[in-house]
Design an enzyme around this catalytic site. Structure first.
Site, mmCIF file in Angstrom:
data_model
loop_
_atom_site.group_PDB
_atom_site.id
_atom_site.type_symbol
_atom_site.label_atom_id
_atom_site.label_comp_id
_atom_site.label_asym_id
_atom_site.label_seq_id
_atom_site.Cartn_x
_atom_site.Cartn_y
_atom_site.Cartn_z
ATOM 1 N N GLY A 287 29.383 -66.546 87.196
ATOM 2 C CA GLY A 287 29.170 -64.998 87.364
ATOM 3 C C GLY A 287 27.710 -64.454 87.517
ATOM 4 O O GLY A 287 27.044 -65.223 88.163
ATOM 5 N N SER A 288 27.532 -63.475 87.000
ATOM 6 C CA SER A 288 26.086 -62.875 87.318
ATOM 7 C C SER A 288 24.882 -63.620 87.023
ATOM 8 O O SER A 288 23.933 -63.531 87.283
ATOM 9 C CB SER A 288 25.966 -61.524 86.420
ATOM 10 O OG SER A 288 27.131 -60.412 87.057
ATOM 11 N N VAL A 289 25.134 -64.653 85.848
ATOM 12 C CA VAL A 289 24.029 -65.718 85.868
ATOM 13 C C VAL A 289 23.380 -66.187 86.965
ATOM 14 O O VAL A 289 22.452 -66.536 87.079
ATOM 15 C CB VAL A 289 24.456 -66.732 84.825
ATOM 16 C CG1 VAL A 289 23.536 -67.953 84.784
ATOM 17 C CG2 VAL A 289 24.694 -66.256 83.248
ATOM 18 N N LYS A 291 22.873 -64.886 89.573
ATOM 19 C CA LYS A 291 22.211 -63.935 90.372
ATOM 20 C C LYS A 291 20.647 -64.475 90.439
ATOM 21 O O LYS A 291 19.678 -64.032 91.194
ATOM 22 C CB LYS A 291 22.290 -62.366 89.967
ATOM 23 C CG LYS A 291 23.592 -61.959 90.233
ATOM 24 C CD LYS A 291 23.801 -60.522 89.736
ATOM 25 C CE LYS A 291 25.084 -60.284 89.785
ATOM 26 N NZ LYS A 291 25.490 -58.936 89.291
#
Length: 571
Positions: A287-289, A291
């Protein structure tokens, strides 16, 4: 006329005895010539038995010398069935003390042998009770037994051994050859009644005890990490969880824990599911980790800088046949704010400028898609597809952590790159190997680090990730007295049909502390928390609690103390 039958009888007896003696002669020839070796070996085994001398397995200690795995002598129960006259009575008496069925024990007692194992490595309480029974033909033999003082502490890292002290999982398996040592033997002379004759030792080889291991784990940090992970699992009714505390500069694992856990002293009583080392075997979409990887690649390639303005389409962005959304609609954000507020659209727009090939290159350079090489069995490599296998919407998914699968350990190593100044270092648990006499015979040899980012880029990215905690989605990870950087992640799990589930999620957080001189990296993964599942809610507070306690334990000055020290020394 009576002589013929008499001669026939004599002839019959002559033939009978001739055939009998011929048979005996052939048997003697067979025994003396053809089976000479077999009977010689049988006689030697009866009169010159070789008795094994078991080597002691090496002990395992944490980095401060505190014992994590030890070897003690324990009593193992056996019977000499030929000496037991009242077999039923003996079986019933043992059954009452051993929690074994009478039928099982009766089968053992009835074997016509000089030695039959009944139960090995008994606790002292059972041993004492059985000795007091005074049963004839029942005796004990001392055997080395593996003992884990922490019971469940660091269970997935340590692993365990089988009944014969052979490593089966974890470090016990990985370093089994070092720990096991070499067994010896003693050959003696016995008489016909199998009694050892005095001063009859013929051959002797001393056993060589196994080497001791000094680990990078710290028992105190391990306790801290496990306590806070337990609290999160209870609070959020999670199916499982994992946490890793690592030194980003040398790859030393200071703590590694998973939930659920298990009793190292009774591993056979635990389902295999509980023994799974989730930190290195469980794959999940980050997920957003993820990014932070896209941001690192874009900064390194000069595609964008912190102040560049990016239009985030007010929360809705069409790519191919897919519509991308932000949790909150944003207009124009700086690139730093894109990461700070975790904008999917802003991140994907930067990734489009970067391009699939360059993004894929950095994903692999950060260590995703391959094993880290940690000294634990069972590690998996994860999944990273080559751009040739990307779909039309992959450029909208992969930069924000969808369509790739990673492990918690890989995330820790990736954050280590940002925290240590730009180099990927190999994680490890072994620090030193000691001989049975306590001398250092081997120290861990660090592999040359792999440069991933320019040091200046890693520092810029550190500041961006600090802003993500100070004023972004990671506010729950904000430390008291220290600055820290990190990134939240929330990912949907796949259901049985291969579709994204709307009810099963993984919440994660990975960060470093303190800023500007990071000493630790902490990654937290919580599997299927309920009712909340966002990484900033379920995982970030664990990072906060663990980091604060670990930094104080390591006696790292807080931010306020550091400012005071600098001010007092300022000329």
């Amino acid at each position: 006329m009576f002589q013929r039958p008499h001669r026939d009888s004599l002839w019959f007896f002559f033939v009978f005895f001739f055939v009998g003696y011929l048979f005996l002669g052939l048997r003697l020839v067979d025994r003396q010539i053809f089976q000479h070796g077999r009977f010689k070996h049988l006689a030697a085994s009866q009169h010159y038995p070789t008795l094994p001398l078991t080597a002691f397995r090496g002990d395992i200690f944490d980095r401060q010398g505190k014992p994590l795995a030890l070897t003690h002598l324990a009593d193992s129960l056996f019977v000499v069935s030929r000496q037991i006259s009242e077999k039923d009575k003996t079986s019933r008496a043992l059954s009452a003390k051993l929690d074994l069925s009478t039928e099982y024990l009766l089968e053992r007692v009835r074997r016509n042998k000089a030695f039959v194992w009944v139960k090995r490595k008994l606790p002292e309480s059972q041993t004492g009770e059985i000795r007091r029974l005074g049963l004839k033909g029942v005796d004990f033999r001392k055997e080395p037994k593996r003992v884990y003082p922490g019971v469940t502490l660091a269970s997935h890292a340590l692993g365990f051994v089988d009944m014969d002290n052979r490593g089966l999982e974890g470090l016990e398996q990985y370093y089994d050859r070092l720990l096991r040592g070499e067994d010896g033997f003693r050959q003696v002379l016995r008489d016909a009644k199998q009694r050892a004759l005095p001063s009859s030792e013929l051959k002797y080889q001393k056993p060589v005890n196994g080497s001791d291991l000094i680990l990078t784990l710290d028992e105190v940090i391990q306790h801290i990490a496990e306590r806070e992970l337990d609290e999160a699992v209870r609070k959020w009714q999670a199916e499982g969880a994992a946490i890793i505390v690592m030194d980003p500069h040398n790859g030393e694992i200071l703590a590694l824990a998973n939930r659920p856990s298990f009793d190292l002293n009774e591993p056979g009583e635990t389902l295999p599911e509980r023994r799974r080392n989730r930190a290195i075997t469980d794959l999940f979409e980050p997920g957003s980790v993820f990014k932070m990887i896209t941001a690192a690649a874009a900064l390194q390639e000069g595609i964008v800088n912190e102040e560049d303005r990016i239009y985030c389409e007010n929360g809705t962005y069409r790519i191919s046949n897919h519509t991308l959304h932000d949790v909150h609609p944003y207009g124009v954000l700086s690139f730093q704010e894109v990461i700070q507020k975790s904008s999917n659209i802003g991140t994907v727009k930067v990734a489009q400028k970067l391009g699939a090939e360059r993004l894929h290159h950095y994903i692999r350079t950060f260590g995703f898609g391959e094993k880290t090489g940690i000294d634990l069995p069972g590690e998996v490599s994860g999944t990273v597809r080559h751009p040739r296998q990307w779909w039309g919407t992959s450029i909208a998914n992969i930069p924000i952590g969808q369509g790739v699968s990673v492990t918690a350990l890989q995330l820790a190593c990736a954050m280590g790159v940002i925290a240590n100044g730009g180099s990927w270092v190999k994680p490890h648990l072994l620090k030193e190997v000691l001989s049975s006499e306590g001398d250092v015979i081997k120290s861990y040899e660090e592999e040359p680090p792999r440069l991933v980012l320019n040091p200046s880029v890693s520092k810029r990215l550190q500041k961006i990730l600090v802003s993500a905690i100070e004023g972004g989605t990671g506010k729950s990870a904000k430390l008291k007295g220290y600055l820290a950087g990190g990134k939240t992640g929330t990912a949907q799990k796949l259901d049985a049909n291969g579709r994204y589930s709307h009810s099963s999620h993984i919440g994660s957080f990975v960060g470093f502390a303190p800023y500007p001189n990071p000493r630790i990296v902490v990654v937290v993964m919580v599997d299927e928390p309920r009712p909340m599942y966002y990484g900033g809610v379920v995982a970030a507070p664990v990072f906060k609690k663990v980091s604060e306690q670990v930094l104080r334990y390591l006696e790292i000055p807080s931010e306020e103390n550091a400012i005071e020290m600098v001010s007092s020394n300022d000329p």
